[in-house]
Design a protein around this motif. Structure first.
Motif, mmCIF file in Angstrom:
data_model
loop_
_atom_site.group_PDB
_atom_site.id
_atom_site.type_symbol
_atom_site.label_atom_id
_atom_site.label_comp_id
_atom_site.label_asym_id
_atom_site.label_seq_id
_atom_site.Cartn_x
_atom_site.Cartn_y
_atom_site.Cartn_z
ATOM 1 N N VAL A 20 0.798 -1.143 0.113
ATOM 2 C CA VAL A 20 0.016 -0.050 -0.070
ATOM 3 C C VAL A 20 1.046 1.332 -0.104
ATOM 4 C CG1 VAL A 20 -1.795 1.381 1.426
ATOM 5 C CG2 VAL A 20 -1.921 -1.370 1.190
ATOM 6 N N GLU A 21 0.705 2.271 -1.380
ATOM 7 C CA GLU A 21 1.451 3.180 -0.986
ATOM 8 C C GLU A 21 0.808 4.448 -0.368
ATOM 9 O OE1 GLU A 21 1.953 1.313 -5.252
ATOM 10 O OE2 GLU A 21 0.433 1.749 -3.882
ATOM 11 N N SER A 22 1.516 5.550 -0.162
ATOM 12 C CA SER A 22 0.839 6.646 0.342
ATOM 13 C C SER A 22 1.706 7.682 0.138
ATOM 14 C CB SER A 22 0.867 6.585 1.913
ATOM 15 O OG SER A 22 1.733 6.446 2.818
ATOM 16 N N GLY A 23 1.426 8.867 0.121
ATOM 17 C CA GLY A 23 2.151 10.101 0.178
ATOM 18 C C GLY A 23 2.396 10.949 -1.227
ATOM 19 N N GLY A 24 1.422 10.306 -2.049
ATOM 20 C CA GLY A 24 1.448 11.094 -3.442
ATOM 21 C C GLY A 24 0.581 12.546 -3.368
ATOM 22 N N GLY A 25 0.482 13.349 -4.346
ATOM 23 C CA GLY A 25 -0.236 14.529 -4.321
ATOM 24 C C GLY A 25 0.181 15.465 -5.388
ATOM 25 N N LEU A 26 -0.034 16.627 -5.136
ATOM 26 C CA LEU A 26 0.007 17.867 -6.028
ATOM 27 C C LEU A 26 1.186 18.711 -5.667
ATOM 28 C CD1 LEU A 26 -0.345 19.405 -8.773
ATOM 29 C CD2 LEU A 26 -2.509 20.781 -7.261
ATOM 30 N N VAL A 27 1.971 19.106 -6.193
ATOM 31 C CA VAL A 27 3.440 19.838 -5.901
ATOM 32 C C VAL A 27 3.960 20.793 -7.000
ATOM 33 C CG1 VAL A 27 4.916 17.960 -6.138
ATOM 34 C CG2 VAL A 27 5.284 19.712 -4.482
ATOM 35 N N GLN A 28 4.294 21.917 -6.677
ATOM 36 C CA GLN A 28 4.882 22.840 -7.682
ATOM 37 C C GLN A 28 6.168 22.532 -7.863
ATOM 38 O OE1 GLN A 28 4.550 26.652 -6.025
ATOM 39 N NE2 GLN A 28 2.861 27.231 -7.267
ATOM 40 N N ALA A 29 6.703 22.668 -9.141
ATOM 41 C CA ALA A 29 8.050 22.264 -9.716
ATOM 42 C C ALA A 29 9.095 22.912 -8.650
ATOM 43 C CB ALA A 29 8.260 22.845 -11.092
ATOM 44 N N GLY A 30 9.991 22.049 -8.340
ATOM 45 C CA GLY A 30 11.070 22.353 -7.353
ATOM 46 C C GLY A 30 10.720 22.069 -6.100
ATOM 47 N N GLY A 31 9.679 21.691 -5.686
ATOM 48 C CA GLY A 31 8.969 20.863 -4.617
ATOM 49 C C GLY A 31 9.501 19.631 -4.076
ATOM 50 N N SER A 32 9.098 19.294 -2.910
ATOM 51 C CA SER A 32 9.423 17.846 -2.485
ATOM 52 C C SER A 32 8.095 16.961 -2.150
ATOM 53 C CB SER A 32 10.501 17.673 -1.342
ATOM 54 O OG SER A 32 11.533 18.343 -1.823
ATOM 55 N N ALA A 53 3.274 11.257 -12.963
ATOM 56 C CA ALA A 53 2.809 9.956 -13.092
ATOM 57 C C ALA A 53 2.262 9.350 -11.830
ATOM 58 C CB ALA A 53 4.477 9.119 -13.408
ATOM 59 N N VAL A 54 1.782 8.205 -12.159
ATOM 60 C CA VAL A 54 1.413 7.292 -11.010
ATOM 61 C C VAL A 54 2.607 6.225 -10.708
ATOM 62 C CG1 VAL A 54 -0.037 5.165 -10.429
ATOM 63 C CG2 VAL A 54 -1.162 7.130 -12.106
ATOM 64 N N TYR A 55 2.694 6.528 -9.330
ATOM 65 C CA TYR A 55 4.147 5.826 -8.843
ATOM 66 C C TYR A 55 3.536 4.403 -8.242
ATOM 67 C CZ TYR A 55 7.298 9.660 -9.850
ATOM 68 O OH TYR A 55 7.815 10.688 -10.405
ATOM 69 N N TYR A 56 4.270 3.406 -8.446
ATOM 70 C CA TYR A 56 3.918 2.102 -7.977
ATOM 71 C C TYR A 56 5.089 1.490 -7.295
ATOM 72 C CZ TYR A 56 0.188 2.212 -11.663
ATOM 73 O OH TYR A 56 -0.856 2.326 -12.486
ATOM 74 N N CYS A 57 4.778 0.798 -6.050
ATOM 75 C CA CYS A 57 5.604 0.291 -5.226
ATOM 76 C C CYS A 57 5.627 -1.229 -5.644
ATOM 77 C CB CYS A 57 5.166 0.396 -3.656
ATOM 78 S SG CYS A 57 6.090 -0.736 -2.658
ATOM 79 N N ALA A 58 6.818 -1.948 -5.563
ATOM 80 C CA ALA A 58 6.959 -3.236 -6.065
ATOM 81 C C ALA A 58 7.631 -3.872 -4.811
ATOM 82 C CB ALA A 58 7.399 -3.455 -7.301
ATOM 83 N N GLY A 59 7.486 -5.116 -4.444
ATOM 84 C CA GLY A 59 8.229 -5.944 -3.798
ATOM 85 C C GLY A 59 8.416 -7.292 -4.229
ATOM 86 N N ASP A 60 9.672 -7.934 -3.960
ATOM 87 C CA ASP A 60 10.018 -9.219 -4.431
ATOM 88 C C ASP A 60 10.044 -10.083 -2.949
ATOM 89 O OD1 ASP A 60 13.067 -10.721 -5.763
ATOM 90 O OD2 ASP A 60 11.193 -11.386 -5.684
#
Length: 120
Positions: free
Chosen positions: A5-17, A90-97
């Motif tokens: 389960v991913e979390s922490g995405g959102g909208l940010v201005q260029a140069g942000g974190s 983009a949509v960021y996906y987490c993956a685990g082996d």
């Protein structure tokens, strides 16, 4: 069953974190590698960063800006993203082996994804 389960995405201005988190849970005996991938509209999914097995690798486009880290005790992987650019949208996906039992092989599992949008 293994869930990521991913979390922490959102909208940010260029140069942000932004900092993404991904927690793995369920039937987990061990996790070898964990990483982050992303998929922008109309493009193929691409590797962003991956860690495990004694190595860490980054896509050239994010080197020096993104940092992947991992808390093995909690089965959590993070992606710290600094100096964000519109092209990081983009949509960021987490993956685990993941190995669910000692007698089973490692298998890749994926999260549902979290949207990251960088405005110019």
């Amino acid at each position: 069953q293994v869930q990521l389960v991913e979390s922490g995405g959102g909208l940010v201005q260029a140069g942000g974190s932004l900092r993404l988190s991904c927690a793995a849970s369920g039937r987990i005996f061990s996790i070898n590698r964990m990483g982050w991938y992303r998929q922008a509209p109309g493009k193929q999914r691409e590797l962003v960063a991956i860690t495990g097995g004694g190595s860490t690798n980054y896509a050239d486009s994010v080197k020096g800006r993104f940092t992947i880290s991992r808390d093995n005790a909690k089965n959590v992987v993070y992606l710290q993203m600094n100096s964000l650019k519109p092209e990081d949208t983009a949509v960021y996906y987490c993956a685990g082996d993941v190995r669910s039992q000692i007698t089973e092989p490692h298998m890749w599992h994926w999260g549902q994804g979290t949207q990251v949008t960088v405005s110019s």
